[in-house]
Write a protein that holds these residues in place. Sequence first.
Motif, short mmCIF file in Angstrom:
data_model
loop_
_atom_site.label_atom_id
_atom_site.label_comp_id
_atom_site.label_asym_id
_atom_site.label_seq_id
_atom_site.Cartn_x
_atom_site.Cartn_y
_atom_site.Cartn_z
N PHE A 429 0.84 -1.20 0.00
CA PHE A 429 0.00 0.00 0.00
C PHE A 429 0.87 1.26 0.00
O PHE A 429 0.61 2.22 -0.74
N ASN A 470 -4.93 -9.09 -1.21
CA ASN A 470 -6.23 -8.45 -1.08
C ASN A 470 -6.51 -8.21 0.41
O ASN A 470 -6.48 -9.14 1.21
N TYR A 493 -16.44 -0.51 4.78
CA TYR A 493 -15.19 -1.15 4.36
C TYR A 493 -14.14 -0.93 5.44
O TYR A 493 -13.25 -0.07 5.30
N SER A 496 -10.28 -1.04 4.50
CA SER A 496 -9.83 0.16 3.77
C SER A 496 -9.67 1.33 4.73
O SER A 496 -8.65 2.05 4.70
N ARG A 500 -6.01 3.13 5.61
CA ARG A 500 -5.83 4.55 5.25
C ARG A 500 -5.38 5.36 6.46
O ARG A 500 -4.46 6.18 6.36
N HIS A 522 -7.30 6.19 -2.49
CA HIS A 522 -8.44 5.57 -3.16
C HIS A 522 -8.12 5.23 -4.62
O HIS A 522 -8.61 4.23 -5.14
N GLU A 525 -6.29 1.95 -4.53
CA GLU A 525 -7.23 0.84 -4.31
C GLU A 525 -7.98 0.50 -5.60
O GLU A 525 -8.19 -0.68 -5.91
N SER A 529 -7.59 -2.98 -7.66
CA SER A 529 -8.77 -3.79 -7.93
C SER A 529 -8.90 -4.13 -9.40
O SER A 529 -9.28 -5.26 -9.77
N TRP A 544 -10.16 -5.13 -4.36
CA TRP A 544 -9.75 -4.71 -3.02
C TRP A 544 -10.86 -3.80 -2.49
O TRP A 544 -10.71 -2.58 -2.42
N GLY A 546 -12.97 -1.34 -1.12
CA GLY A 546 -12.60 -0.25 -0.22
C GLY A 546 -13.50 0.95 -0.41
O GLY A 546 -14.47 0.92 -1.19
#
Length: 605
Positions: A429, A470, A493, A496, A500, A522, A525, A529, A544, A546
């Motif tokens: 991430f 994931n 979510y 997520s 964050r 975002h 993410e 995805s 993923w 989120g």
Amino acid sequence: MAVVTNQAAGQGNATVPGAGGVLDPRMSLALNVHTCPGVYAVLLGAGISMASGIKTGWGIVQDLVSKVAVLHDPDRPDAGAEAAADPEDWWQEQFGEELGYSRLLAEAAPTSAARQGLLAGYFEPENVEDTGKEPTAAHRAIARLVKRGNIRVILTTNFDRLMERALEEVGISPHVVRDHMIDSMKPLVHSQITIIKLHGDYADLEQRNTVDELEEYPSAQQALLERVLDEYGLIVCGWSADWDKALVKAVEGTRSRRYPMYWGQFGRMSEPAQRLVAQHSAAVIDGVTADDLFTDLEHRVEALDRMTVAPVTRDTAVAQLKRFLPDPVRRIEIRDLIEQSVSLIVSNAGQDRYPLTGNVFAQSIRRYRADCDTLLHLLANGVFHDDGTYNELWQRVVERLNRLRNRNINGHTEDLERLRQYPALLATFTMGITAVLSRREEFLARILTQPLWTPPFSSNQRQTPAVYLNPLRILYGSINEVCSPEGGGSYYYPQSHWIRDELREPFLPVEPDDDAYQAAFHRFEFLASLIAMDSEQEFHANPWSGEFLLENWWGYDDVGLAPDIAREINESWPLLQAGAFGGEVQRAEKALEALVEFRSRNPRW
């Protein structure tokens, strides 16, 4: 130095003379490999590949004899099984001569091209679902030692390509040399890793299989082999010394070695191997398989790394990294900073600190974040200021952190076992958000498709980071214990939302604006995805999930993340240019359609 492991299954232990000493030979081996990086070559025989499901020479003999028996007596259903049970007696009885691998192969396939076709099935997976014939733990440990710079030359008698595949898994394209290429080969000192295939490749028309072919090498190959044996330390694994007369002669003809010899042993050691051990006064490492030998070696070398690199504070490490990045001479210092930070996480990850049973999810997830703090700051700053020079180093972070979940464990609950990949998820991430902020999203194609990983409790094929990292897989089960709104209720979510918030602090130096940080989070993410949805296997195609799926981020009326990215997808899109979606616009558009459909089936806005 030479280390030889004979992995002949079912053979008893043999007593072999060797040099004694107070220091365990495994310790001495690791100390020498660590102290002299690049000085040691590896010689690999068939034994190293046994755990992959690839047959040894004798296994191929048994299989070929069983096929000959079926052809000899096609009306007897048990003919093949009976011949395979005792191939030597069957062959003697039928043909009146002794059975040998070389003779059998020469009879069954008298030309090089015929042998190529005959052998291919023994080395290649039968189909895309076949999970056998993969690199072993030993192959992968050697590949990681190569990436560290400890090993730079590999000699192999094997026809398989497992070593090449293991190196490619860690991002290394090996320089592979066969005898007809020696005159034009890159000098050994100029190559990160050179693989010298002494007997060719199974797909090579110039394989060496028969006794005559193994009796002596061409002059150029003999000279190269003598040079390696003279100038390099040697770690030999899985080589019985029974068949390869030219190679035995070369090792016998080596003058007094510059380095001590170590001989790893599992099972009975052949007489030629015993003679080589005695000649070179080898210290014997007894009762070890190839996997044991090389994973242990890697573990000990890493332990020496942790001791030799003094720990630094987080802020000092970040300041050093920023100072080193513009200077091409400081590559080693940069590597050491990152490797040390990863090593500290790995060394802290035992079950004493992270129990795998009990009500400890909240405790463990917070401890992982604390242990990863320095690394996350280094990644946020390093990836942001890097121009792509250190992409392989950033990728290696995930490779090493993934091993936390590969460790053997005695008992566990699923949510705590999966949580062992949380450091790898945080690192990915961090690198992904930074790539978005620094406008080099082509890097996302790399970190979301490499390195491949196989779940430890599954026979599934290797997976990409977009699949195995994931967040819904890693933060499994108990996430609401640590992430829920004040006053009660739950987030749509929670994974997520948690990630964050947990990652905001390392990004303050590179992106102080909260809105810009959230937008980058975002967007990452969303792109992760998309890559996850681009899977041939439907059960792997999961986004993923989120907060980017919420309407205020997803968008409406042609404004927002979804319409923006839909407009970006074309042949010049950085992710396509870097190889994501196979570089195909249609595949990217299909992944976006699948994500849109998923959102419509799972409304939470």
